[in-house]
Design a protein around this motif. Structure first.
Motif, PDB file in Angstrom:
ATOM      1  N   GLU A  23     -23.101-100.607   0.546  1.00  0.00           N
ATOM      2  CA  GLU A  23     -23.057-100.369  -0.897  1.00  0.00           C
ATOM      3  C   GLU A  23     -23.601-101.534  -1.732  1.00  0.00           C
ATOM      4  N   THR A  26     -25.814-100.401  -4.622  1.00  0.00           N
ATOM      5  CA  THR A  26     -25.039 -99.816  -5.711  1.00  0.00           C
ATOM      6  C   THR A  26     -24.414-100.912  -6.564  1.00  0.00           C
ATOM      7  N   GLU A  61     -13.986 -96.773  -8.517  1.00  0.00           N
ATOM      8  CA  GLU A  61     -14.633 -95.464  -8.562  1.00  0.00           C
ATOM      9  C   GLU A  61     -13.876 -94.583  -9.543  1.00  0.00           C
ATOM     10  N   VAL A  65     -17.192 -91.775  -8.217  1.00  0.00           N
ATOM     11  CA  VAL A  65     -18.467 -92.414  -8.562  1.00  0.00           C
ATOM     12  C   VAL A  65     -18.225 -93.898  -8.827  1.00  0.00           C
ATOM     13  N   VAL A  67     -18.219 -97.233 -10.573  1.00  0.00           N
ATOM     14  CA  VAL A  67     -18.428 -97.542 -11.993  1.00  0.00           C
ATOM     15  C   VAL A  67     -18.221 -99.021 -12.317  1.00  0.00           C
TER      16      VAL A  67
END
Length: 173
Positions: A23, A26, A61, A65, A67
């Motif tokens: 991740e 991300t 999340e 999702v 954040v």
């Protein structure tokens, strides 16, 4: 790190967890949307940190999702020198102090307790690990925000990170 689900209105549920090794991209995307180009860590820097000290990251999340996230390294002294941002070898796994490199929350999720929940979870993690406290640097407008969590303003930091003026903040347990 156990998963924590919190009801916060919109978003319906906030989960705080340790990010997975894959991740890093991300996290870098979130960071780039929250900090200036001069102060945001690159994808490579975040991936190197995540590989070197994954236990010093927490990801938020909202409804599944990503954040926001918080990250830092451990240190022997209650300081956050600029070199720590760039050199993962300065991380001390058993260090007495948890540093915070960044607390990033995507703009649509700000003012919804996401940053506060991440910070509270990070502080709790540092306490559980027996740290002496948590240190971070912030810009002047955020001093009062961090003081709400018990941090003490220790004045202008010896930092030139991104050409900004930073303030040393310390929370001692």
């Amino acid at each position: 790190m156990k998963t924590e689900t919190v009801t916060t209105g919109e978003p319906a549920a906030l989960t705080i967890r340790t990010p997975r090794p894959d991740e890093g991209g991300t996290l870098a995307d979130i960071e780039s949307r929250c900090f200036s180009a001069a102060t945001a860590a690159s994808r490579g820097q975040i991936e190197a940190r995540l590989a070197a000290f994954p236990d010093c990251f927490l990801l938020a999340e909202a409804d599944g999702v990503p954040v926001g996230f918080i990250n830092g390294a451990r240190a022997d002294e209650p300081a956050l020198p600029d070199a720590m941002y760039h050199d993962t070898a300065l991380h001390r796994p058993g260090g007495a102090w948890q540093t915070v490199f960044g607390l990033s929350v995507l703009p649509p999720y700000r003012r919804r307790s996401v940053a506060g929940r991440l910070l509270e979870a990070f502080i709790a993690l540092a306490r559980e690990r027996g740290c002496d406290g948590v240190v971070l640097t912030c810009r002047e407008p955020l001093i009062h925000y961090y003081e709400r969590f018990g941090f003490v303003d220790r004045g202008v930091a010896d930092s030139s990170h991104g050409g900004e003026v930073w303030y040393d903040m310390r929370l001692t347990f």
